[in-house]
Design a protein around this motif. Structure first.
Motif, PDB file in Angstrom:
ATOM      1  N   ALA A 104       0.817  -0.702  -0.280  1.00  0.00           N
ATOM      2  CA  ALA A 104       0.181   0.117   0.401  1.00  0.00           C
ATOM      3  C   ALA A 104       0.520   1.852   0.362  1.00  0.00           C
ATOM      4  O   ALA A 104       1.782   1.183   0.781  1.00  0.00           O
ATOM      5  N   LEU A 105       0.439   2.294  -0.576  1.00  0.00           N
ATOM      6  CA  LEU A 105       0.856   3.546  -0.769  1.00  0.00           C
ATOM      7  C   LEU A 105       0.013   4.098   0.547  1.00  0.00           C
ATOM      8  O   LEU A 105      -0.652   4.544   0.880  1.00  0.00           O
ATOM      9  N   GLU A 106       0.875   5.266   1.292  1.00  0.00           N
ATOM     10  CA  GLU A 106       0.747   6.371   2.053  1.00  0.00           C
ATOM     11  C   GLU A 106       0.747   7.725   1.559  1.00  0.00           C
ATOM     12  O   GLU A 106       1.811   7.845   1.438  1.00  0.00           O
ATOM     13  N   ASP A 107      -0.222   8.825   1.684  1.00  0.00           N
ATOM     14  CA  ASP A 107       0.414  10.115   0.866  1.00  0.00           C
ATOM     15  C   ASP A 107      -0.844  10.562   2.555  1.00  0.00           C
ATOM     16  O   ASP A 107      -1.924  10.770   2.715  1.00  0.00           O
ATOM     17  N   ARG A 108       0.053  11.571   2.634  1.00  0.00           N
ATOM     18  CA  ARG A 108      -0.188  12.446   4.099  1.00  0.00           C
ATOM     19  C   ARG A 108       0.299  13.236   4.088  1.00  0.00           C
ATOM     20  O   ARG A 108       1.498  13.351   3.884  1.00  0.00           O
ATOM     21  N   TRP A 109      -1.193  14.439   4.418  1.00  0.00           N
ATOM     22  CA  TRP A 109      -0.119  15.421   5.186  1.00  0.00           C
ATOM     23  C   TRP A 109      -0.291  16.178   6.291  1.00  0.00           C
ATOM     24  O   TRP A 109      -1.220  15.319   7.008  1.00  0.00           O
ATOM     25  N   ILE A 110       0.891  16.825   7.269  1.00  0.00           N
ATOM     26  CA  ILE A 110       0.143  16.620   8.417  1.00  0.00           C
ATOM     27  C   ILE A 110       0.420  18.280   8.831  1.00  0.00           C
ATOM     28  O   ILE A 110       0.996  19.062   8.406  1.00  0.00           O
ATOM     29  N   CYS A 111      -0.967  18.955   9.273  1.00  0.00           N
ATOM     30  CA  CYS A 111      -0.928  20.301   9.840  1.00  0.00           C
ATOM     31  C   CYS A 111      -0.084  20.336  11.172  1.00  0.00           C
ATOM     32  O   CYS A 111       0.351  20.015  11.893  1.00  0.00           O
ATOM     33  N   LEU A 112       1.323  21.096  10.331  1.00  0.00           N
ATOM     34  CA  LEU A 112       2.544  21.268  11.986  1.00  0.00           C
ATOM     35  C   LEU A 112       1.805  22.479  12.335  1.00  0.00           C
ATOM     36  O   LEU A 112       2.694  22.735  13.207  1.00  0.00           O
ATOM     37  N   ARG A 113       1.211  23.429  12.311  1.00  0.00           N
ATOM     38  CA  ARG A 113      -0.016  23.988  13.690  1.00  0.00           C
ATOM     39  C   ARG A 113       0.144  23.778  14.690  1.00  0.00           C
ATOM     40  O   ARG A 113       0.220  23.998  15.762  1.00  0.00           O
ATOM     41  N   THR A 114      -0.457  22.177  14.432  1.00  0.00           N
ATOM     42  CA  THR A 114      -1.428  21.029  15.342  1.00  0.00           C
ATOM     43  C   THR A 114      -0.692  20.341  15.925  1.00  0.00           C
ATOM     44  O   THR A 114      -0.675  20.004  16.934  1.00  0.00           O
ATOM     45  N   VAL A 115       0.899  20.181  14.703  1.00  0.00           N
ATOM     46  CA  VAL A 115       1.488  19.337  15.591  1.00  0.00           C
ATOM     47  C   VAL A 115       3.216  19.321  15.363  1.00  0.00           C
ATOM     48  O   VAL A 115       3.708  18.551  13.930  1.00  0.00           O
ATOM     49  N   PRO A 116       3.698  20.605  15.543  1.00  0.00           N
ATOM     50  CA  PRO A 116       4.799  21.268  15.317  1.00  0.00           C
ATOM     51  C   PRO A 116       5.941  20.411  15.201  1.00  0.00           C
ATOM     52  O   PRO A 116       6.723  20.225  14.507  1.00  0.00           O
ATOM     53  N   GLN A 117       5.848  18.943  16.319  1.00  0.00           N
ATOM     54  CA  GLN A 117       6.831  18.461  16.563  1.00  0.00           C
ATOM     55  C   GLN A 117       7.323  16.894  15.447  1.00  0.00           C
ATOM     56  O   GLN A 117       8.455  17.009  15.279  1.00  0.00           O
ATOM     57  N   ALA A 118       6.206  17.445  13.760  1.00  0.00           N
ATOM     58  CA  ALA A 118       6.477  16.383  13.128  1.00  0.00           C
ATOM     59  C   ALA A 118       8.073  17.073  12.512  1.00  0.00           C
ATOM     60  O   ALA A 118       8.114  16.620  12.128  1.00  0.00           O
ATOM     61  N   ARG A 119       7.726  18.797  11.917  1.00  0.00           N
ATOM     62  CA  ARG A 119       8.828  19.448  11.330  1.00  0.00           C
ATOM     63  C   ARG A 119      10.185  18.618  11.357  1.00  0.00           C
ATOM     64  O   ARG A 119      11.136  18.868  10.836  1.00  0.00           O
TER      65      ARG A 119
END
Lengths: 235, 235
Positions: free
Chosen positions: B140-155
């Motif tokens: 399977a492919l995963e195509d994901r957008w993460i909101c950096l405002r709500t989840v800043p630690q993803a940066r």
DNA sequence: TAGTGGTCTAGACCACTGA
DNA sequence: CAGTGGTCTAGACCACTAT
């Protein structure tokens, strides 16, 4: 306590969820037992039990006798899909419903069908194909096999006015069902009756039902390209 | 009474279902109230309540205060789909799991994504694409957008070893989610990374999640052709 | 206003299971 | 064996709603 009054199972659930979301109770960690929580929240253990039981059913908590309750490490969330008759599906979108029978024959089902119905091959069944229309446009195809052994009265019904979808639901109750969702390129049959090209990608919902031990029906609903199945998710 | 002992909520439920299936209580008909059933079954009203409540939740009964309980006319059955991390999905099939990051960028999401996340356009988000492998083959492919405002630690996380799928679930709890299932022909991206032709039909699961009011992520999982989503159905 | 389901409580016993 | 959740009970009060 700084929290608002906790006296209903709903408020217990809210407080538990708050503690999980705020990492007061971390994934994998054990939480206090029902008796202690009941004391803390100043409510009955039954109330705590209902709150926690629902969270366990929805996969957020894992409970085991003796070893207690833990916050699930890999929560399996449960998406719920409402399965209802196609007519209602169309009407709920605000469209006018139409129905047309394509054909109705008695035949031996292919292996894929007998396999899904958990049967040996060779038995003749009623094969009904029809199209459901929304505002006069093909919305979905219905390709259905009905077991004449379990549902002999289907032999006398012509399915010209009312779809098998609806007739079965009103006349033949079932106990057990399986549901499977898949995607395939449009078959020749689908290209013709949904009026789409051979490049179209079709979403199918397959459903088999049984009454007690007897197989009732196996149906494939093929939706117009672009159709979405939308879930009402829980927590 | 000719029926076996009725003393658990489960056996009450079984007996009620039996009466519905055997048309003793017909669709649309009213059934006795909880107090009377408790007397008949010689059990507490609480027990009857639990049995009937679950049947109402699963759509078989319709209950209203004062007017009582009726057998649903057009039962909307609820199919439940277990949504879990892709790694577990693969491992449960008995295959070995593999993961490869394709790319990780900060970008402005397309309209379809901001719409699903209930946002205005223009905000930059983290875009992560990856492939999940079963026994070394693309699953399977995963195509994901993460909101950096709500989840800043993803940066600060590179998603090279652990998929966003798993990282988010372990690190960012959510309150609310939507789920949508659809089929499309394979895109150029899918053709390349799933190694399929342009005639392939791909099943997609789209999921958006929020924490309180803040959008967390929007993801599309695209499955290898032939993939099925199978439901564990209720009643 | 009265009938119905919705819920809470305290107490009890049981079923499962880890130590 | 002992601790935990699973369930049952009787009784109570509340919330909603058809009449």
């Amino acid at each position: 306590m700084s929290t608002p009054d906790i006296n209903s199972w709903q408020s217990v659930q809210d407080e538990v969820l708050r503690r999980i979301h705020n990492r007061i109770w971390k994934p994998g960690a054990q939480i206090p037992n029902e008796t202690d929580l009941a004391k803390e929240f100043n409510c009955g253990r039954t109330t705590v039990n209902r709150a926690l039981r629902e969270l366990a059913e929805s996969g957020i908590l894992e409970r085991k006798r003796k070893s207690g309750t833990r916050v699930a490490l890999h929560p399996v969330s449960r998406a719920v899909i409402a399965v209802q008759i196609v007519r209602r599906e169309i009407e709920e979108r605000g469209a006018s419903y139409g129905y047309a029978l394509i054909d109705r024959t008695v035949d031996t089902p292919p292996h894929a069908v007998t396999f899904a119905m958990e049967l040996a091959q060779g038995e003749e069944m009623l094969h009904v194909r029809a199209v459901h229309l929304a505002d006069g446009v093909p919305y979905a195809l219905e390709d259905r096999w009905i077991c004449l052994r379990t549902v002999p009265q289907a032999r006398d019904y012509d399915f010209a006015q009312k779809s098998a979808n609806e007739w079965l639901l009103e006349n033949v109750p079932y106990n057990r069902a399986t549901l499977s969702i898949l995607a395939t390129p449009a078959s020749a049959f689908e290209q013709e009756y949904l009026a789409v090209s051979d490049k179209a990608s079709i979403l199918h919902v397959e459903r088999a039902t049984w009454r007690d031990k007897g197989p009732v029906t196996f149906v494939t609903i093929s939706y117009q390209p672009g159709h979405r199945i939308i879930s009402t998710t829980t927590s």
